[in-house]
Design a protein around this motif. Sequence first.
Motif, PDB file in Angstrom:
ATOM      1  N   ALA A   1      36.903  44.346  51.993  1.00 40.14           N
ATOM      2  CA  ALA A   1      37.581  43.543  53.038  1.00 40.14           C
ATOM      3  C   ALA A   1      38.108  42.376  53.507  1.00 40.14           C
ATOM      4  N   GLU A   2      35.991  41.949  53.344  1.00 49.43           N
ATOM      5  CA  GLU A   2      36.102  40.319  53.416  1.00 49.43           C
ATOM      6  C   GLU A   2      36.727  39.789  51.898  1.00 49.43           C
ATOM      7  N   VAL A   3      36.685  40.123  51.280  1.00 47.08           N
ATOM      8  CA  VAL A   3      37.367  39.071  49.592  1.00 47.08           C
ATOM      9  C   VAL A   3      38.304  38.915  49.769  1.00 47.08           C
ATOM     10  N   ARG A   4      39.107  40.848  50.547  1.00 48.20           N
ATOM     11  CA  ARG A   4      40.424  41.009  50.517  1.00 48.20           C
ATOM     12  C   ARG A   4      41.155  39.788  51.659  1.00 48.20           C
ATOM     13  N   ASN A   5      40.591  39.811  51.981  1.00 45.25           N
ATOM     14  CA  ASN A   5      41.251  38.525  53.418  1.00 45.25           C
ATOM     15  C   ASN A   5      40.936  37.359  53.075  1.00 45.25           C
ATOM     16  N   HIS A   6      39.686  36.838  52.356  1.00 45.50           N
ATOM     17  CA  HIS A   6      39.612  35.696  52.711  1.00 45.50           C
ATOM     18  C   HIS A   6      40.734  34.645  52.312  1.00 45.50           C
ATOM     19  N   ALA A   7      40.228  33.714  52.888  1.00 47.11           N
ATOM     20  CA  ALA A   7      42.069  32.511  52.417  1.00 47.11           C
ATOM     21  C   ALA A   7      42.107  31.909  51.558  1.00 47.11           C
TER      22      ALA A   7
ATOM     23  N   GLU B   1      37.987  56.114  47.025  1.00 40.25           N
ATOM     24  CA  GLU B   1      37.270  54.808  46.870  1.00 40.25           C
ATOM     25  C   GLU B   1      37.895  53.586  46.220  1.00 40.25           C
ATOM     26  N   HIS B   2      38.898  53.724  45.383  1.00 39.85           N
ATOM     27  CA  HIS B   2      39.690  52.785  44.375  1.00 39.85           C
ATOM     28  C   HIS B   2      40.471  51.661  45.816  1.00 39.85           C
ATOM     29  N   TYR B   3      40.987  52.529  46.880  1.00 45.68           N
ATOM     30  CA  TYR B   3      41.874  52.334  47.929  1.00 45.68           C
ATOM     31  C   TYR B   3      41.052  51.019  49.221  1.00 45.68           C
ATOM     32  N   LEU B   4      39.451  51.872  49.364  1.00 44.16           N
ATOM     33  CA  LEU B   4      38.811  51.302  49.924  1.00 44.16           C
ATOM     34  C   LEU B   4      37.970  50.396  49.509  1.00 44.16           C
ATOM     35  N   TYR B   5      37.506  50.286  48.459  1.00 41.74           N
ATOM     36  CA  TYR B   5      36.875  49.375  47.673  1.00 41.74           C
ATOM     37  C   TYR B   5      37.306  48.220  46.500  1.00 41.74           C
ATOM     38  N   ASP B   6      38.166  48.398  46.840  1.00 46.19           N
ATOM     39  CA  ASP B   6      38.680  47.755  45.038  1.00 46.19           C
ATOM     40  C   ASP B   6      39.274  45.691  45.808  1.00 46.19           C
ATOM     41  N   CYS B   7      39.292  45.155  45.077  1.00 44.16           N
ATOM     42  CA  CYS B   7      39.518  44.009  45.371  1.00 44.16           C
ATOM     43  C   CYS B   7      39.515  42.712  44.385  1.00 44.16           C
ATOM     44  N   THR B   8      39.805  41.546  44.441  1.00 43.40           N
ATOM     45  CA  THR B   8      39.671  41.275  43.606  1.00 43.40           C
ATOM     46  C   THR B   8      39.469  39.032  43.841  1.00 43.40           C
TER      47      THR B   8
ATOM     48  N   VAL C   1      31.972  31.628  47.725  1.00 38.83           N
ATOM     49  CA  VAL C   1      31.790  32.973  48.805  1.00 38.83           C
ATOM     50  C   VAL C   1      32.234  34.294  48.719  1.00 38.83           C
ATOM     51  N   CYS C   2      33.559  34.163  47.305  1.00 35.48           N
ATOM     52  CA  CYS C   2      34.529  35.409  46.913  1.00 35.48           C
ATOM     53  C   CYS C   2      32.751  35.904  46.283  1.00 35.48           C
ATOM     54  N   ALA C   3      32.385  35.506  44.962  1.00 35.09           N
ATOM     55  CA  ALA C   3      31.171  36.122  44.375  1.00 35.09           C
ATOM     56  C   ALA C   3      29.998  36.361  45.314  1.00 35.09           C
ATOM     57  N   ALA C   4      29.771  35.365  45.891  1.00 37.80           N
ATOM     58  CA  ALA C   4      28.537  36.038  46.796  1.00 37.80           C
ATOM     59  C   ALA C   4      29.246  37.431  47.650  1.00 37.80           C
ATOM     60  N   LEU C   5      30.145  38.073  48.058  1.00 31.85           N
ATOM     61  CA  LEU C   5      30.960  38.677  48.266  1.00 31.85           C
ATOM     62  C   LEU C   5      30.488  40.356  47.380  1.00 31.85           C
ATOM     63  N   VAL C   6      30.873  40.025  46.511  1.00 33.96           N
ATOM     64  CA  VAL C   6      31.411  40.660  45.340  1.00 33.96           C
ATOM     65  C   VAL C   6      29.708  41.367  45.366  1.00 33.96           C
ATOM     66  N   VAL C   7      28.748  40.694  44.940  1.00 33.37           N
ATOM     67  CA  VAL C   7      27.163  40.846  44.762  1.00 33.37           C
ATOM     68  C   VAL C   7      26.930  42.295  46.020  1.00 33.37           C
ATOM     69  N   GLU C   8      27.453  41.809  47.551  1.00 36.01           N
ATOM     70  CA  GLU C   8      27.311  42.404  48.289  1.00 36.01           C
ATOM     71  C   GLU C   8      27.622  43.551  48.267  1.00 36.01           C
ATOM     72  N   LEU C   9      29.366  43.693  47.708  1.00 33.19           N
ATOM     73  CA  LEU C   9      29.555  44.952  47.220  1.00 33.19           C
ATOM     74  C   LEU C   9      29.096  45.707  46.841  1.00 33.19           C
ATOM     75  N   THR C  10      28.827  44.794  45.207  1.00 28.02           N
ATOM     76  CA  THR C  10      27.811  45.911  45.011  1.00 28.02           C
ATOM     77  C   THR C  10      26.668  46.345  44.932  1.00 28.02           C
TER      78      THR C  10
END
Length: 77
Positions: free
Chosen positions: A58-64, A19-26, A33-42
């Motif tokens: 993955a989108e949060v991790r790869n965000h520009a 779970e940590h490997y797949l779903y953790d991100c900063t 955009v990151c805030a919206a993606l975190v809401v989507e993730l949660t």
Amino acid sequence: MTNPMKYPQPPVELAGAVEHYLYDCTPAEGCGVCAALVVELTDAKKAKKWSAAYDAAAEVRNHANHAGPNKSVGVGA
């Protein structure tokens, strides 16, 4: 005739490590955009939609504007 058990032992639980490997991100600080993606993730994690949760993380991790893949920390459960 015998009836052997198909699964003689309980399944191995890997959720904690995987779970940590797949779903953790900063998320990048102050990024909408990151805030919206975190809401989507949660929301996806709460609904147990694991594919959508992985995609959002993955989108949060790869965000520009993101700090980079080596700086991950947990995000809401």
